[in-house]
Design a protein around this motif. Structure first.
Motif, short mmCIF file in Angstrom:
data_model
loop_
_atom_site.label_atom_id
_atom_site.label_comp_id
_atom_site.label_asym_id
_atom_site.label_seq_id
_atom_site.Cartn_x
_atom_site.Cartn_y
_atom_site.Cartn_z
N ALA A 103 0.84 -1.21 0.00
CA ALA A 103 0.00 0.00 0.00
C ALA A 103 0.87 1.25 0.00
O ALA A 103 0.59 2.22 -0.72
CB ALA A 103 -0.93 -0.01 1.22
N ALA A 104 1.94 1.25 0.80
CA ALA A 104 2.84 2.40 0.85
C ALA A 104 3.57 2.60 -0.48
O ALA A 104 3.78 3.73 -0.92
CB ALA A 104 3.85 2.22 1.98
N VAL A 105 3.94 1.49 -1.12
CA VAL A 105 4.63 1.58 -2.42
C VAL A 105 3.69 2.17 -3.47
O VAL A 105 4.09 3.03 -4.27
CB VAL A 105 5.11 0.18 -2.85
N ILE A 106 2.44 1.75 -3.45
CA ILE A 106 1.46 2.28 -4.40
C ILE A 106 1.28 3.79 -4.20
O ILE A 106 1.27 4.57 -5.17
CB ILE A 106 0.11 1.55 -4.25
N ILE A 107 1.15 4.21 -2.95
CA ILE A 107 0.99 5.64 -2.66
C ILE A 107 2.22 6.43 -3.10
O ILE A 107 2.11 7.51 -3.69
CB ILE A 107 0.73 5.84 -1.15
N ALA A 323 8.08 9.94 3.27
CA ALA A 323 8.22 9.55 4.67
C ALA A 323 7.42 8.28 4.96
O ALA A 323 7.89 7.39 5.69
CB ALA A 323 7.76 10.69 5.58
N PHE A 324 6.24 8.18 4.38
CA PHE A 324 5.40 7.00 4.61
C PHE A 324 6.04 5.75 4.01
O PHE A 324 5.91 4.65 4.55
CB PHE A 324 4.01 7.23 4.02
N PHE A 325 6.75 5.91 2.91
CA PHE A 325 7.45 4.78 2.30
C PHE A 325 8.52 4.24 3.25
O PHE A 325 8.58 3.04 3.51
CB PHE A 325 8.08 5.21 0.97
N TYR A 326 9.37 5.13 3.77
CA TYR A 326 10.40 4.69 4.72
C TYR A 326 9.77 4.14 6.00
O TYR A 326 10.26 3.16 6.58
CB TYR A 326 11.32 5.86 5.05
N PHE A 327 8.73 4.78 6.44
CA PHE A 327 7.98 4.34 7.62
C PHE A 327 7.52 2.89 7.46
O PHE A 327 7.69 2.06 8.36
CB PHE A 327 6.78 5.28 7.78
N SER A 328 6.97 2.58 6.29
CA SER A 328 6.45 1.24 6.04
C SER A 328 7.55 0.21 5.83
O SER A 328 7.38 -0.97 6.16
CB SER A 328 5.51 1.27 4.82
N LEU A 370 -6.14 -8.49 2.82
CA LEU A 370 -7.07 -7.35 2.87
C LEU A 370 -6.79 -6.48 4.09
O LEU A 370 -6.81 -5.24 3.99
CB LEU A 370 -8.51 -7.86 2.90
N ALA A 371 -6.53 -7.10 5.23
CA ALA A 371 -6.23 -6.33 6.45
C ALA A 371 -5.00 -5.46 6.25
O ALA A 371 -4.96 -4.31 6.69
CB ALA A 371 -6.03 -7.29 7.62
N GLY A 372 -3.99 -6.00 5.58
CA GLY A 372 -2.78 -5.22 5.34
C GLY A 372 -3.03 -4.01 4.46
O GLY A 372 -2.51 -2.92 4.72
N PHE A 373 -3.82 -4.20 3.41
CA PHE A 373 -4.15 -3.07 2.53
C PHE A 373 -4.92 -1.99 3.29
O PHE A 373 -4.64 -0.79 3.16
CB PHE A 373 -4.98 -3.55 1.35
N LEU A 374 -5.91 -2.41 4.08
CA LEU A 374 -6.72 -1.44 4.82
C LEU A 374 -5.88 -0.65 5.80
O LEU A 374 -6.01 0.58 5.91
CB LEU A 374 -7.85 -2.17 5.55
N CYS A 375 -4.99 -1.33 6.51
CA CYS A 375 -4.14 -0.64 7.47
C CYS A 375 -3.17 0.30 6.77
O CYS A 375 -2.96 1.43 7.21
CB CYS A 375 -3.38 -1.66 8.32
N GLY A 376 -2.58 -0.16 5.66
CA GLY A 376 -1.63 0.66 4.93
C GLY A 376 -2.25 1.94 4.39
O GLY A 376 -1.74 3.04 4.60
N PHE A 377 -3.37 1.80 3.70
CA PHE A 377 -4.04 2.98 3.15
C PHE A 377 -4.62 3.85 4.27
O PHE A 377 -4.67 5.07 4.15
CB PHE A 377 -5.12 2.57 2.17
N GLY A 378 -5.07 3.21 5.36
CA GLY A 378 -5.59 3.98 6.49
C GLY A 378 -4.52 4.85 7.12
O GLY A 378 -4.75 6.04 7.40
N ASN A 379 -3.33 4.30 7.33
CA ASN A 379 -2.23 5.09 7.88
C ASN A 379 -1.83 6.22 6.93
O ASN A 379 -1.56 7.34 7.36
CB ASN A 379 -1.02 4.19 8.16
N GLY A 380 -1.79 5.91 5.64
CA GLY A 380 -1.44 6.94 4.66
C GLY A 380 -2.43 8.10 4.68
O GLY A 380 -2.04 9.27 4.65
#
Length: 448
Positions: A103-107, A323-328, A370-380
Motif C-alpha cells: 500500500a505504501a509503495v502504491i501511494i 516519509a510513509f514509504f520509509y515508515f512502512s 485485505l487487512a494489510g491493505f486497509l491498514c496501509g491505506f488507512g495510515n497513509g
C-alpha cells in the motif's frame, strides 16, 4: 500541448482576450481567477507544469481522517476473525505485512510522483535527508511493535477493549506531543477537552472489560455445575454440539452467541488459548501496545516537518508520501524478523510452526492480505490529513474502537447476553468516543 489547447479554445471562444489563460478554461494559469472560491481547489491538476496541489483545506483533511477511521477500525476485526478461526497469528501477520508495505509503495509511486513544490518521491530517495528518514523509520518500528502486540491482546481482553485502551493512550500522549511539535496550530481550548474525553473513554473501557469478564465467568461457572469443561473440550469437535441444557445455550444446532457453550467452543477453535490465564497478561500487552502507538505519529511528524532542524540548509523536507514509504519499510522489516522468530519459538503457548508451513497455509490468507491493505491505506490517509490540519487533530482516527466495536458485536458476538451493567458501560464508552471525535476534528488547524 499548450498550442493545441489554445487553438481549440480560440475556435470555441473567438472573443476571448486572454486565450489559453482565460480563467474559464485555465483557473490555475490566470492571475485574475480567485482559486480560493473553488470547492475542490486542493485537487486541481495543472497539466502543463505536471503539478498537483496537496490537500490543504480543513474539509479535505477531515475527509481523509474519516476514511482512515473506517479503514483503521476494520482491519483489526479481520485479523481477529482469522485468529478465532484457528489460524496462527504469526501466519496472519506475515501476510498482513506484505500488503501493508505494498500500500505504501502504491501511494509513493502515484501521489508521491506528482508533488507540488517539493521534489517527487524518486528524487528524494537520493537526497541527503537521512535524519528525517530515521525519524520516519523509528515511527514504523514502534507502530509495528504495537500492531504485533495487539494481535495477542485481542485474544485476552477482546477486540473492543483492546482498541479502546490503546487508542486512548495514543491520544493522551501522542496528541500532546503533536500539539507542541506542530507549533500549536490546533486550538488548545478544543483539542485538550477532546483528549480528556478519550481518557474518560479508557476508564469506561476498562470497566466494560471487567464487567464482561465477570459475566463470562458466571456463565462458565453455571455451565461447569452441569458439565466438566475440560471433558467437554476434549470430546466436542466443532460448534455442532449436543446437550439438553437449553439454559446454557446448548442444543443440537450451532451454539448461540454469548452463551457458555459458545465461549467454550470458541476457546477450542481459536489459535490463542486464554482459559486459565490471567487477564492481567492481556492488559499488560494492551498498555505496551498503547505506548508504542503513542510514539509513531510524533515521529512521523518530525520526519515530515523537521521541527528540530536536523536537515542541512537547502535540503527539502520529506514529503508525506516519501516519509510513509520509509515508515512502512521499517515496519515491514521488524515485523518480518519478529514473526519468523515466533514461528520457531512461539509465545503464549502457541504451537510451533515453520516458514514452509506458513507458505502452505492458505486458510484465511485473502483476509490477511485485505487487512494489510486497509491498514496501509488507512495510515497513509491519516498522515495526509495530519500534514494538512495538524497531526494532533488527525489523532481523531484513534476513535477506531467505534468501528471495531461494531464489527466485534456483528461478527464475533461480543457482549451478547451480558448484564445490564455491561451494556450501560459499553454505551457510555461509545458515547465518549463520539464526543471525542467531534471535538478533536473541530480543533483542526491549517499548516502554513
Amino acid at each position: 500541448m499548450r498550442k493545441m489547447i489554445e487553438a481549440g479554445w480560440r475556435t470555441v471562444s473567438p472573443n476571448s482576450v486572454n486565450g489559453a489563460d482565460d480563467p474559464l478554461i485555465n483557473v490555475v494559469g490566470s492571475g485574475d481567477s480567485d482559486q480560493s472560491k473553488l470547492v475542490f481547489c486542493d485537487f486541481i491538476v495543472c497539466i502543463e507544469s505536471e503539478k498537483m496541489y496537496m490537500i490543504e483545506s480543513k474539509g479535505g483533511a477531515i475527509a481523509c481522517m474519516l476514511l482512515a477511521l473506517l479503514f483503521l477500525g476494520t482491519w483489526p476485526a479481520i485479523m481477529t476473525l482469522t485468529e478465532r478461526r484457528g489460524r496462527l497469528p504469526q501466519h496472519t501477520y506475515l501476510d498482513y505485512t506484505i500488503t501493508n508495505l505494498l500500500a505504501a509503495v502504491i501511494i509513493a509511486f502515484t501521489l508521491g510522483q506528482i508533488g507540488p513544490s517539493r521534489p517527487n518521491f524518486i528524487t528524494q530517495l537520493s537526497q541527503d535527508n537521512w535524519q528525517s528518514v530515521m525519524f520516519a523509520m523509528a515511527g514504523g518500528i514502534v507502530l509495528s511493535l504495537g500492531n504485533l502486540a495487539t494481535q495477542y491482546a485481542w485474544a485476552f481482553v477482546g477486540l473492543s477493549v483492546t482498541e479502546v485502551v490503546t487508542s486512548s493512550i495514543t491520544v493522551v500522549i501522542g496528541t500532546t506531543l503533536n500539539y507542541f511539535l506542530d507549533d500549536r496550530i490546533n486550538r488548545a481550548e478544543i483539542l485538550f477537552p477532546g483528549a480528556a474525553c478519550f481518557l474518560i473513554a479508557v476508564c469506561f473501557g476498562s470497566a466494560v472489560h471487567k464487567s464482561n469478564a465477570a459475566d463470562n465467568k458466571s456463565k462458565l461457572q453455571n455451565f461447569n455445575r452441569l458439565n466438566n469443561i475440560h471433558n467437554y473440550l476434549e470430546t466436542t469437535s466443532s460448534f455442532q454440539i449436543e446437550t439438553n441444557h437449553a439454559n446454557s445455550g446448548l442444543g443440537k444446532e450451532k451454539a448461540k452467541e454469548g452463551t457458555a457453550a459458545f465461549l467454550i467452543e470458541l476457546e477450542k477453535q481459536r489459535a490463542i488459548k486464554v482459559f486459565g490465564k490471567s487477564t492481567i497478561i492481556g492488559l499488560a500487552i494492551t498498555f505496551f501496545a498503547g505506548i508504542c502507538f503513542s510514539m509513531f505519529s510524533p515521529a512521523f511528524n518530525l520526519a515530515t516537518n523537521d521541527q528540530w532542524h536536523t536537515l542541512k540548509h537547502g535540503v527539502p523536507k520529506l514529503s508525506v508520501y516519501t516519509a510513509f514509504f520509509y515508515f512502512s519499510i521499517s515496519a515491514f522489516v521488524i515485523a518480518l524478523i519478529l514473526n519468523i522468530r515466533f514461528l520457531y519459538w512461539p509465545v503464549l503457548g502457541l504451537p510451533r510452526s515453520s516458514f514452509k508451513a506458513y507458505l502452505n497455509d492458505w486458510n484465511g490468507r485473502g483476509w490477511s492480505f485485505l487487512a494489510g491493505f486497509l491498514c496501509g491505506f488507512g495510515n497513509g490517509l491519516q498522515f495526509m490529513g495530519g500534514q494538512a490540519a495538524g497531526y494532533a487533530a488527525a489523532d481523531a482516527v484513534q476513535a477506531l474502537p467505534l468501528v471495531s466495536t461494531f464489527w466485534g458485536i456483528l461478527l464475533f458476538g461480543e457482549y451478547r447476553r451480558s448484564s445490564r451493567r455491561t451494556y450501560v458501560l459499553l454505551i457510555s464508552m461509545l458515547f465518549m468516543f463520539i464526543v471525542a471525535v467531534a471535538v478533536l476534528m473541530a480543533s483542526s488547524g491549517h499548516r502554513k
